[in-house]
Design an enzyme around this catalytic site. Structure first.
Site, PDB file in Angstrom:
ATOM      1  N   HIS A  44      86.421  43.599  42.892  1.00  0.00           N
ATOM      2  CA  HIS A  44      86.588  43.938  44.318  1.00  0.00           C
ATOM      3  C   HIS A  44      85.258  44.416  44.893  1.00  0.00           C
ATOM      4  O   HIS A  44      84.820  43.977  45.962  1.00  0.00           O
ATOM      5  CB  HIS A  44      87.662  45.024  44.468  1.00  0.00           C
ATOM      6  CG  HIS A  44      87.641  45.741  45.791  1.00  0.00           C
ATOM      7  ND1 HIS A  44      86.686  46.714  46.106  1.00  0.00           N
ATOM      8  CD2 HIS A  44      88.419  45.637  46.882  1.00  0.00           C
ATOM      9  CE1 HIS A  44      86.889  47.162  47.331  1.00  0.00           C
ATOM     10  NE2 HIS A  44      87.934  46.525  47.827  1.00  0.00           N
ATOM     11  N   ASN A  45      84.594  45.321  44.188  1.00  0.00           N
ATOM     12  CA  ASN A  45      83.328  45.866  44.683  1.00  0.00           C
ATOM     13  C   ASN A  45      82.236  44.808  44.726  1.00  0.00           C
ATOM     14  O   ASN A  45      81.399  44.793  45.620  1.00  0.00           O
ATOM     15  CB  ASN A  45      82.887  47.050  43.821  1.00  0.00           C
ATOM     16  CG  ASN A  45      83.682  48.307  44.125  1.00  0.00           C
ATOM     17  OD1 ASN A  45      84.807  48.256  44.603  1.00  0.00           O
ATOM     18  ND2 ASN A  45      83.095  49.452  43.848  1.00  0.00           N
TER      19      ASN A  45
ATOM     20  N   VAL B   3      86.292  62.141  39.349  1.00  0.00           N
ATOM     21  CA  VAL B   3      84.980  62.717  39.059  1.00  0.00           C
ATOM     22  C   VAL B   3      83.981  61.588  38.844  1.00  0.00           C
ATOM     23  O   VAL B   3      84.343  60.410  38.764  1.00  0.00           O
ATOM     24  CB  VAL B   3      85.035  63.634  37.819  1.00  0.00           C
ATOM     25  CG1 VAL B   3      86.011  64.786  38.051  1.00  0.00           C
ATOM     26  CG2 VAL B   3      85.441  62.849  36.565  1.00  0.00           C
TER      27      VAL B   3
ATOM     28  N   ASN C 111      85.219  55.216  39.689  1.00  0.00           N
ATOM     29  CA  ASN C 111      84.681  53.864  39.500  1.00  0.00           C
ATOM     30  C   ASN C 111      84.109  53.713  38.091  1.00  0.00           C
ATOM     31  O   ASN C 111      82.919  53.436  37.927  1.00  0.00           O
ATOM     32  CB  ASN C 111      83.609  53.559  40.542  1.00  0.00           C
ATOM     33  CG  ASN C 111      84.172  52.927  41.783  1.00  0.00           C
ATOM     34  OD1 ASN C 111      85.218  52.284  41.746  1.00  0.00           O
ATOM     35  ND2 ASN C 111      83.498  53.113  42.904  1.00  0.00           N
TER      36      ASN C 111
ATOM     37  N   LYS D  57      88.968  46.307  40.029  1.00  0.00           N
ATOM     38  CA  LYS D  57      88.259  47.108  41.036  1.00  0.00           C
ATOM     39  C   LYS D  57      86.763  46.765  41.050  1.00  0.00           C
ATOM     40  O   LYS D  57      86.136  46.708  42.115  1.00  0.00           O
ATOM     41  CB  LYS D  57      88.448  48.597  40.737  1.00  0.00           C
ATOM     42  CG  LYS D  57      87.652  49.555  41.657  1.00  0.00           C
ATOM     43  CD  LYS D  57      87.983  49.358  43.125  1.00  0.00           C
ATOM     44  CE  LYS D  57      87.523  50.509  44.014  1.00  0.00           C
ATOM     45  NZ  LYS D  57      86.102  50.799  43.979  1.00  0.00           N
TER      46      LYS D  57
END
Length: 484
Positions: free
Chosen positions: A188-189, A76, A104, A185
């Site tokens: 990573h982004n 979500v 995220n 993460k």
């Protein structure tokens, strides 16, 4: 079909729907729930028809349909919706059950949520999921962190659905405690922002300085994708440049030049500032998107402010090779900075990160997947204590070999008024990193002059601080010493 599901998922948007189809295709029974319950029914009757799915119309129904230990995954929107769903899920779980956030989320939120959920006797995982719609369906890169005891409960499912690389190794492994998975993460982004920006700068140089058509650029990127730059983002750039609109013209040239963002690049930059890490390339990539968003004022400025006339007189073939070197050199810098940030975060938050393992997790399934990541894994396998990628012999040699062409590209772009913020800031970092002495001695003198902030001396031991009465009018009292 099994009476009980192996895992439950909340959120049947693009990522959620494709991820549960992936799970089901690997032999797992999945219970699904969506806040708009009509979506559940349409999925079960549509893409999920005849497959091992259990539709649920409430959180209670979802949790009751799960095998123990129950595993409830949320896909979500980050922020308050995650907290709201956690509160709705907790009453329907028992000790040892697992709540998973696959969105995220910002890593400080995951740190907070892990502590909170554990205080209720439950386990929590915050996992980064990368790869977009196709990755979710065919195999994403997954970066789980949170309650260590939760890993055994989800390991089989996560590694089954994750992308696989050489020797069928899954691009998923345990990252670390509390917010470690979402931090990795996030980085990573951030690297994704950097990779995209340097590719876009190369595109603009090829187009505006060399005058290459989109079809000619397609051929350039096609060739680049066969060597050191072999990667998903180079591959899709190649394809985009060849894609034609209904009138036969390149579609990319009809797209408005204002870039969007969802905040993960900004979070990476803020984390770097908080930890004191020079994440210059990713920072410039975020600001480049911000500048692109100021379309109206740029249009006004273009009409009244003049820059140099574009004039290229050199060897185009050689310059295209130089651009390739600039791209590769900047890419090395981006990853060096990203890894530097993860190393500092590991110290700050007491995470035991496996840096080679992270490269392996990024090797397939995710947006930044590339051949290049295999070399990063080799570097950390060879030297787990590697302080910076630029100190690895392979990357040192590669960046040294790239720098001549890289410098020519940056010089030509700046001389001709073509903005290349990411390529140039990466080169400046490289030059700063390899400099034994920087002009910060003058900066410290300035700080001591106006604020009595003290300084260290090269002829005295580190940790010994001095203050000078520069004007003769000040006293001998010093301010607090500076923090490096």
């Amino acid at each position: 079909m099994k009476q009980k599901a192996d895992i439950g998922l909340i959120g049947l948007a693009v990522m959620g729907e494709n991820l549960v189809l992936n799970m089901e295709s690997k032999g797992f029974t999945v219970a699904v729930y969506n806040r708009t319950v009509e979506k559940v029914d349409s999925f079960i009757a549509g893409r999920g028809a005849g497959k091992n799915f259990i539709g649920a119309h409430s959180i209670k129904e979802l949790c009751d349909s799960l095998e123990r230990p129950r595993k409830v995954m949320m896909l979500v929107k980050a922020g308050k919706p995650v907290d709201d769903f956690i509160e709705q899920i907790i009453p329907h779980l028992e000790t040892g059950d697992v709540i998973i956030d696959g969105g995220n989320s910002h890593f400080p939120d995951t740190i907070r949520r892990t502590k909170y959920v554990e205080s209720k006797g439950l386990l929590y995982i915050g996992t980064g999921v990368s790869g977009g719609e196709e990755g979710a369906l065919r195999g994403p890169s997954m970066m789980p962190g949170g309650s260590p005891a939760a890993w055994t409960a989800v390991k089989e499912i996560f590694q089954a659905v994750a992308a696989k690389v050489e020797n069928d190794v899954p691009c998923c492994d345990w990252v670390g405690e509390d917010g470690a998975g979402h931090f990795v993460k996030m980085v990573h982004n951030g690297i994704e922002y950097g990779d995209m920006q340097i590719i876009n700068e190369a595109y603009q140089i090829l187009k505006d300085l060399l005058g290459l058509t989109d079809d000619e650029q397609h051929e350039v990127f096609k060739e680049w994708n066969k060597g050191d730059l072999d990667s998903y983002l180079i591959e899709i750039t190649r394809d985009i440049l060849a894609f034609k609109d209904t009138d036969g013209e390149p579609l990319v040239e009809k797209i408005l030049d204002t870039a969007g963002q969802k905040g993960t690049g900004k979070w990476t930059g803020v984390a770097a500032l908080d930890l004191g890490i020079p994440l210059t390339l990713i920072g410039e990539s975020v600001f480049a998107r911000c500048l692109s968003a100021q379309k109206d004022i740029r249009v006004k400025a273009a009409k009244v402010i003049e820059g140099p006339k574009v004039n290229f007189t050199g060897d185009k073939k050689q310059f295209i090779s130089d651009i390739k070197d600039a791209l590769f050199g900047a890419k090395i810098i981006s990853y060096a900075q990203g890894y530097n940030l993860m190393m500092e975060a590991a110290k700050e938050y007491k995470w035991n990160l496996n840096y080679g393992g992270i490269a392996l997790m990024w090797r397939g399934g995710c947006i930044i997947r590339s051949v290049f990541l295999g070399d990063i894994k080799k570097a950390f396998d060879k030297n787990p204590g590697l302080e910076n990628l630029l100190l690895d012999p392979y990357f040192k040699d590669k960046v040294e070999a790239a720098q001549a062409g890289w410098r020519r590209v940056c010089a030509a772009a700046l001389t001709n008024g073509i903005p290349v913020p990411a390529l140039t800031t990466a080169l400046c970092y490289f030059d700063g990193f390899r400099s034994e002495r920087l002009p910060a001695n003058l900066l410290q003198a300035q700080r001591d002059y106006f604020g009595a902030h003290t300084y260290e001396r090269i002829d005295k031991p580190r940790g010994e601080f001095f203050h000078t009465n520069w004007t003769g009018r000040g006293g001998d009292t010093a301010s607090t010493t500076y923090v490096v």
